[in-house]
Design a protein around this motif. Structure first.
Motif: not given
Lengths: 294, 285
Positions: B6-10, B2-4
């Motif tokens: 999130k980072l991608y979306k960011y 999920i963190e990844v």
């Protein structure tokens, strides 16, 4: 060891040129303005009659002078409010970490080098009813061709626009300097907390920009009151029917076209009280910064 | 995982944001420069091209003719020379006088120091309009009316400059004075060999401020100069406009405006880094 030099006479010698120029060309004429404001001149300046405060009473009961006060207030409010809003908006945008930011920055702050006369000249042409571009745009969009020179309200609007354009560079320079001084950690901390850009702007950036905004309000007021003579002289010459006659333009007309030196000196004193108030406010409220003007 | 995501979306969001920022920035640059670009285009057009309808927004057939006419036939060359000379004299004079004054205030103890500093600072409250009538009379009494003396000498003192150099000199550690004394360097040698080389940013900042200020002066030259060949460029520019109606050669007027803008613009662009540094320098205490 005393960490200053011990010479007794040298500091005075170093200060002497500045002090001589200040006394002769700044203090002496300013004091003379005060004295002159108490006199009326007659017969083309040949004769001077002491009249006390009569010049001031004449000014504050003259519809023309009261009108120029109102015009100055509208003019300076426009320059400050619209000018600072645009400058702040632009500065916040430029203060981003994008490539080529230095080029953008030059492209936005160069109007610092504009003079009132050059800005006025270019605007005079832009708003020219036959060859200008503004009326072509209004004509093709709304089918109207306003006469910017002979309509008082429009003339004032045009003059305000030119004055804002000329001062954009100055304002953006200061907002950029202030934005760069905002501690990065604060904004990064907000990022980590997931704060939105709008929240960041209003709650953080705006807070840090308050001193600069206050400083710019004061310097822009001084600019609007004292340094916009050229814009008005070239665009409208104070017209139509005094619609753009600000205090400084009125002073010029009374001093050098009507040759009423007593009345003009009284206006100088009123302007002095204003600039004194603004300068003191600037030193009191804005962290001892100084106006980068002269 | 999920963190990844999130980072991608960011990252995608950030990239999109950067493109939008570029668009807005370019638009702003164009908007601010627009009157100038318009002036530049029109400065290359002949009278009939300028008055063509709809307005022609491409370079015209006059080439540099408008510039030549303005420069030679309307005396702009002379005005430019006059303005350059005056700007040079005042800027150099103000820098020298401000360095001397700032140096005295920071590196010496003397009587009336506070009073004298205030005395110079208060001149900030005395812009030309406050003293214009008596100053005009004084120039006449000194027989300086219609001369370059009237345009230069009254402007040589600078509260801004004195303040700027005082701030700058105060930022040095006091120990450098002791070091200079140990080395047996007198105050003047200390000023020239140690302080000045470390003051180039401040000198640059003051130079931009003053060149732009002096070059753009309008009201004072307008009233004090009466001979055409002694005019400064700002006032001389006005003489190109003439009546301002159909008879005006707007292409040439725009050429004149661009000529008048170039010197302060070039100096500003060259020294803008110093100016910014000078500004932020005064921001931090």
């Amino acid at each position: 060891m005393d960490s200053r030099f011990g010479q007794k006479k040298l500091p005075y010698i170093l200060l002497l040129p500045s002090i001589i120029v200040s006394i002769l060309f700044l203090y002496y004429p300013a004091i003379k303005s005060f004295i002159l404001s108490l006199y009326k001149t007659a017969f083309f300046g040949m004769k001077k009659i002491f009249v006390g405060g009569e010049n001031f009473i004449e000014l504050f009961t003259s519809p023309d002078y009261l009108n120029s006060i109102i015009i100055s207030l509208i003019f300076s409010a426009g320059v400050v409010v619209i000018g600072l809003a645009i400058s702040l908006f632009i500065a916040v945008l430029v203060n981003q970490d994008v490539k080529g930011v230095r080029i953008y920055r030059i492209g936005l702050i160069w109007p610092y080098a504009l003079s009132p006369a050059v800005a006025g000249t270019i605007w005079l042409f832009l708003f020219n009813p036959t060859a200008g571009l503004v009326n072509y745009i209004t004509e093709s969009l709304w089918g109207i061709s306003p006469d910017w020179i002979s309509n008082g309200k429009l003339a004032l609007l045009m003059v305000i626009g030119a004055a804002i354009w000329k001062n954009l560079g100055y304002n953006i320079v200061f907002y950029l300097a202030a934005l760069q001084n905002i501690p990065r950690e604060v904004l990064e901390a907000a990022d980590v907390d997931g704060a939105s850009d709008i929240y960041k702007f209003f709650k953080i950036t705006f807070f840090f920009l308050q001193p600069t905004t206050l400083f710019l309000i004061i310097t822009n007021l001084i600019y609007a009151f004292f340094d916009t003579f050229g814009v008005i002289d070239i665009l409208t010459k104070g017209g139509p029917v005094n619609a753009t006659t600000t205090l400084i333009y009125k002073l010029f007309i009374d001093a050098f076209q009507n040759y009423k030196s007593g009345l003009a000196a009284a206006q100088s004193i009123i302007l002095f009280i204003m600039v004194m108030g603004l300068t003191i406010a600037q030193f009191k409220w804005t962290d001892n910064k100084i106006q980068y003007g002269a | 995982m999920i963190e990844v995501i999130k980072l991608y979306k960011y990252r995608v969001k950030k990239k999109f944001k950067i493109i939008i920022i570029h668009c807005i920035l370019s638009f702003m640059v164009l908007l601010i420069a627009f009157p100038l670009i318009f002036a530049l285009i029109k400065s290359t057009q002949t009278i009939s091209e300028v008055f063509s309808y709809p307005p022609r927004l491409s370079f015209g057939s006059a080439g540099l003719n408008n510039y030549k006419t303005a420069w030679f036939d309307f005396n702009l060359g002379q005005f430019m020379f006059n303005s350059s000379l005056i700007a040079l004299i005042i800027t150099v004079g103000k820098i020298i006088l401000s360095i001397m004054a700032g140096f005295a205030f920071v590196f010496f103890d003397f009587r009336c120091k506070r009073f004298l500093f205030l005395f110079i600072l208060v001149t900030l409250m005395l812009p030309i309009p406050v003293r214009i009538v008596p100053l005009f009379d004084l120039m006449k009494q000194l027989k300086w009316g219609d001369t370059f003396y009237a345009l230069t000498i009254p402007f040589l003192a600078s509260a801004t400059g004195t303040f700027l150099f005082r701030q700058h000199f105060m930022s040095f550690p006091t120990s450098i004075v002791d070091a200079a004394k140990v080395d047996g360097a007198g105050p003047i040698r200390f000023l020239i060999q140690i302080l000045l080389p470390m003051s180039m940013n401040t000198i640059g900042a003051l130079a931009v401020i003053e060149v732009v200020y002096v070059w753009n002066q309008y009201l004072w030259p307008l009233i004090i100069i009466s001979s055409n060949n002694k005019n400064v460029i700002q006032v001389g520019l006005n003489s190109l406009i003439g009546t301002g109606d159909q008879g005006t050669n707007w292409g040439m007027v725009m050429a004149g405006a661009i000529i008048a803008l170039l010197p302060p613009l070039i100096i500003f662009i060259i020294l803008q880094e110093q100016l910014m540094r000078g500004f932020s320098l005064s921001n931090d205490k």
